[in-house]
Scaffold this motif. Structure first.
Motif, PDB file in Angstrom:
ATOM      1  N   ARG A 148      -3.391  11.179   8.388  1.00 14.25           N
ATOM      2  CA  ARG A 148      -2.966   9.981   7.441  1.00 14.25           C
ATOM      3  C   ARG A 148      -1.835  10.312   6.489  1.00 14.25           C
ATOM      4  NH1 ARG A 148      -9.503   9.229   6.110  1.00 14.25           N
ATOM      5  NH2 ARG A 148      -9.794   8.044   8.156  1.00 14.25           N
ATOM      6  N   GLU A 149      -1.677  11.407   6.270  1.00 13.68           N
ATOM      7  CA  GLU A 149      -0.552  11.747   5.475  1.00 13.68           C
ATOM      8  C   GLU A 149       0.751  11.780   6.193  1.00 13.68           C
ATOM      9  OE1 GLU A 149      -1.044  15.482   2.530  1.00 13.68           O
ATOM     10  OE2 GLU A 149       0.195  16.045   4.071  1.00 13.68           O
ATOM     11  N   ILE A 150       0.831  12.298   7.395  1.00 15.52           N
ATOM     12  CA  ILE A 150       1.778  12.002   8.196  1.00 15.52           C
ATOM     13  C   ILE A 150       2.084  10.399   8.645  1.00 15.52           C
ATOM     14  CG2 ILE A 150       2.433  12.311  10.864  1.00 15.52           C
ATOM     15  CD1 ILE A 150       1.094  15.008  10.575  1.00 15.52           C
ATOM     16  N   ALA A 151       1.032   9.539   8.889  1.00 17.26           N
ATOM     17  CA  ALA A 151       1.263   8.332   9.161  1.00 17.26           C
ATOM     18  C   ALA A 151       2.081   7.755   7.801  1.00 17.26           C
ATOM     19  CB  ALA A 151      -0.041   7.592   9.427  1.00 17.26           C
ATOM     20  N   GLY A 152       1.456   8.027   6.729  1.00 18.18           N
ATOM     21  CA  GLY A 152       2.074   7.507   5.313  1.00 18.18           C
ATOM     22  C   GLY A 152       3.533   7.727   5.195  1.00 18.18           C
ATOM     23  N   ILE A 153       3.980   8.877   5.716  1.00 11.44           N
ATOM     24  CA  ILE A 153       5.303   9.170   5.590  1.00 11.44           C
ATOM     25  C   ILE A 153       6.259   8.268   6.620  1.00 11.44           C
ATOM     26  CG2 ILE A 153       7.036  10.866   6.071  1.00 11.44           C
ATOM     27  CD1 ILE A 153       4.843  12.934   4.991  1.00 11.44           C
ATOM     28  N   TYR A 154       5.673   8.285   8.045  1.00  9.74           N
ATOM     29  CA  TYR A 154       6.137   7.328   8.922  1.00  9.74           C
ATOM     30  C   TYR A 154       6.411   6.017   8.518  1.00  9.74           C
ATOM     31  CZ  TYR A 154       5.931  10.567  13.167  1.00  9.74           C
ATOM     32  OH  TYR A 154       6.261  11.525  14.011  1.00  9.74           O
ATOM     33  N   ASP A 155       5.393   5.383   7.705  1.00  9.68           N
ATOM     34  CA  ASP A 155       5.248   4.144   7.363  1.00  9.68           C
ATOM     35  C   ASP A 155       6.215   4.011   6.382  1.00  9.68           C
ATOM     36  OD1 ASP A 155       3.102   3.532   8.752  1.00  9.68           O
ATOM     37  OD2 ASP A 155       1.592   3.512   7.146  1.00  9.68           O
ATOM     38  N   LYS A 156       6.536   4.715   5.474  1.00 13.53           N
ATOM     39  CA  LYS A 156       7.419   4.552   4.460  1.00 13.53           C
ATOM     40  C   LYS A 156       8.872   4.745   4.812  1.00 13.53           C
ATOM     41  CE  LYS A 156       7.883   7.186   0.405  1.00 13.53           C
ATOM     42  NZ  LYS A 156       8.201   8.506   0.613  1.00 13.53           N
ATOM     43  N   GLU A 157       9.234   5.763   5.690  1.00 16.84           N
ATOM     44  CA  GLU A 157      10.358   5.796   6.183  1.00 16.84           C
ATOM     45  C   GLU A 157      10.819   4.828   7.382  1.00 16.84           C
ATOM     46  OE1 GLU A 157      12.858   8.262   5.893  1.00 16.84           O
ATOM     47  OE2 GLU A 157      11.542   9.433   4.532  1.00 16.84           O
ATOM     48  N   PHE A 158      10.054   4.168   7.827  1.00 15.64           N
ATOM     49  CA  PHE A 158      10.263   3.080   8.955  1.00 15.64           C
ATOM     50  C   PHE A 158      10.356   1.625   8.615  1.00 15.64           C
ATOM     51  CE2 PHE A 158       8.368   6.007  12.354  1.00 15.64           C
ATOM     52  CZ  PHE A 158       9.387   6.900  12.341  1.00 15.64           C
ATOM     53  N   ALA A 159      10.124   1.374   7.115  1.00 17.08           N
ATOM     54  CA  ALA A 159       9.920   0.253   6.415  1.00 17.08           C
ATOM     55  C   ALA A 159      10.878  -0.617   6.963  1.00 17.08           C
ATOM     56  CB  ALA A 159       9.586   0.188   5.000  1.00 17.08           C
ATOM     57  N   GLU A 160      12.305  -0.106   6.704  1.00 17.31           N
ATOM     58  CA  GLU A 160      13.156  -1.065   7.016  1.00 17.31           C
ATOM     59  C   GLU A 160      13.850  -1.165   8.443  1.00 17.31           C
ATOM     60  OE1 GLU A 160      14.067  -3.028   4.211  1.00 17.31           O
ATOM     61  OE2 GLU A 160      12.571  -1.658   3.038  1.00 17.31           O
TER      62      GLU A 160
END
Ligand SMILES: *Cc1c(COP(=O)(O)O)cnc(C)c1O
Length: 386
Positions: free
Chosen positions: A268-280
């Protein structure tokens, strides 16, 4: 190459396996029921039957429910082939229900429409196999309501999803299904090398699956056709298989179960980082239902193809060439050459087709370091030409 998934094996896991190797039983010993009990307890299910793969668990789950020649089984087209093959093993027909464009799980709207048509043509399914894609639960309450209306049974393919939750309760509690199946292949959430398990709250289904796992041989006199001939006696009372898992594997599984929360937390932590990095970025990240906590077996992105210059295939190839072990989960099952003989029409599954043209699974596993994840993110941004 940073793979899309891989196992995490600790010294404690290794010791658990070594302990079995030094013990009296390599198979059919005490580790198997202990592992079954641990999984059943985690899920809040009453019974568990460990098998040598999720594929064999799906097969005996179908048989226990009575899937036979002339029956129809429905599943999602966006799944591993085993979710459909289990019905073919039983001589049944398979059909698919298109996916939801947000969750990539079976679409409840499409399911409703297909059931209405099937009722009119007298071709209702006996069993539905919803697949919890990437570890996020299907909308089981809605699916269960339809099952009572139309009279089909439910086997959850939770191969991706041990450790996930639906409406705050563990996937595998079977409150909306007859049986739930897990996979313990090394890329999945926990591993036994090869292995799987079926959990259920139905004692009769559990008993049937136990029999079918081991040649349908019984030593229980109450199940025999006549009184025992003596202490050596057993009877084969059906046609079963050798789908047993070893104690060596079960010990590994039990040790891995004790690490489940940590595994899912890190995913879930890894997913959270991807989500944030990919938002734009011009990609769609995995949308999560508010009533689900995914186990994040996979992290699937979709290219917003109208906003991206290179093709899906070019992006995939560039990432692989740059050492990022991306994958595609999954090729729609009806596209497989073996399935073409059954005459499916890809036009009936527009969302699965669109998904197949856009999806990429990025590396996602607990042992992936922050540096490795940064490399994945930088590579993706580079190939997207951002
Ligand atoms: C991995 C997987 C299976 C098969 O699991 P095995 O343990 O390898 O037999 C079945 N269904 C889905 C959705 C899977 O991902």
């Amino acid at each position: 190459m940073i793979p899309y998934g891989r196992q995490s094996i600790s010294e404690q896991d290794i010791q658990a396996v070594v302990d079995v190797l030094r013990s009296d039983f390599l198979t059919q010993g005490p580790a198997v029921p202990t592992f079954e009990k641990a999984v059943a307890t985690h899920c809040g299910a009453m019974h568990a039957v460990a098998t040598n793969s999720a594929t064999s668990a799906l097969h005996i789950a179908c048989l226990a429910i009575g899937v036979d020649k002339g029956d129809i089984v429905w599943t999602s087209p966006i799944t591993f082939v085993a979710s459909a093959n289990c019905a073919l093993y039983c001589g049944a027909e398979v059909d698919f229900v298109d996916i939801d464009p947000q969750t990539y799980n079976i679409s409840v709207e499409q399911l409703k429409t297909k059931l209405e048509h099937a009722e009119k043509s007298g071709k209702l399914p006996k069993v539905l196999i919803p697949v919890h894609m990437a570890g996020q639960s299907c909308d089981m309450a809605a699916i269960h309501a339809l099952s009572t209306q139309y009279g089909f049974r439910i086997i959850e393919d939770a191969s991706h999803a041990i450790g996930g939750k639906y409406q705050d309760l563990p996937i595998g509690d079977c409150r909306y299904s007859d049986i739930t199946v897990f996979s313990f292949h090394p890329v999945k959430i926990i591993t036994t090398g090869e292995g799987g398990m079926a959990v259920t709250n139905n004692a009769e289904l559990a008993g049937q699956m136990q029999l079918l796992r081991s040649h349908a041989i019984t030593r229980d006199e109450s199940s025999m056709t006549h009184a025992s001939d003596g202490p050596w006696y057993y009877q084969q009372i059906g046609l079963g298989f050798n789908y047993r898992v070893t104690d060596i594997q079960a010990a590994l599984g039990l040790s891995q179960m004790s690490r489940l929360e940590g595994f899912v937390g890190r995913r879930r932590e890894i997913a959270g980082i991807y989500d944030k990095e990919f938002a734009e970025l011009p990609i769609t990240t995995p949308w999560q239902r508010p009533d689900c906590d995914s186990a994040y077996h996979l992290y699937v992105i979709r290219l917003q193809t109208e906003r991206v210059t290179p093709s899906h295939r070019q992006i995939f190839e560039s990432l692989r060439a740059g050492g990022i072990g991306v994958n595609l989960h999954y090729i729609p099952v009806y596209r497989q050459p073996y399935y073409v003989q059954f005459g499916y029409h890809s036009e009936h599954f527009p969302e699965a087709e669109r998904y197949y043209a856009e999806a990429i699974s990025l590396p996602m596993y607990p042992a992936m370091t922050d540096d490795m994840q940064a490399q994945v993110i930088a590579s993706l941004k580079h190939v997207l030409e951002i």
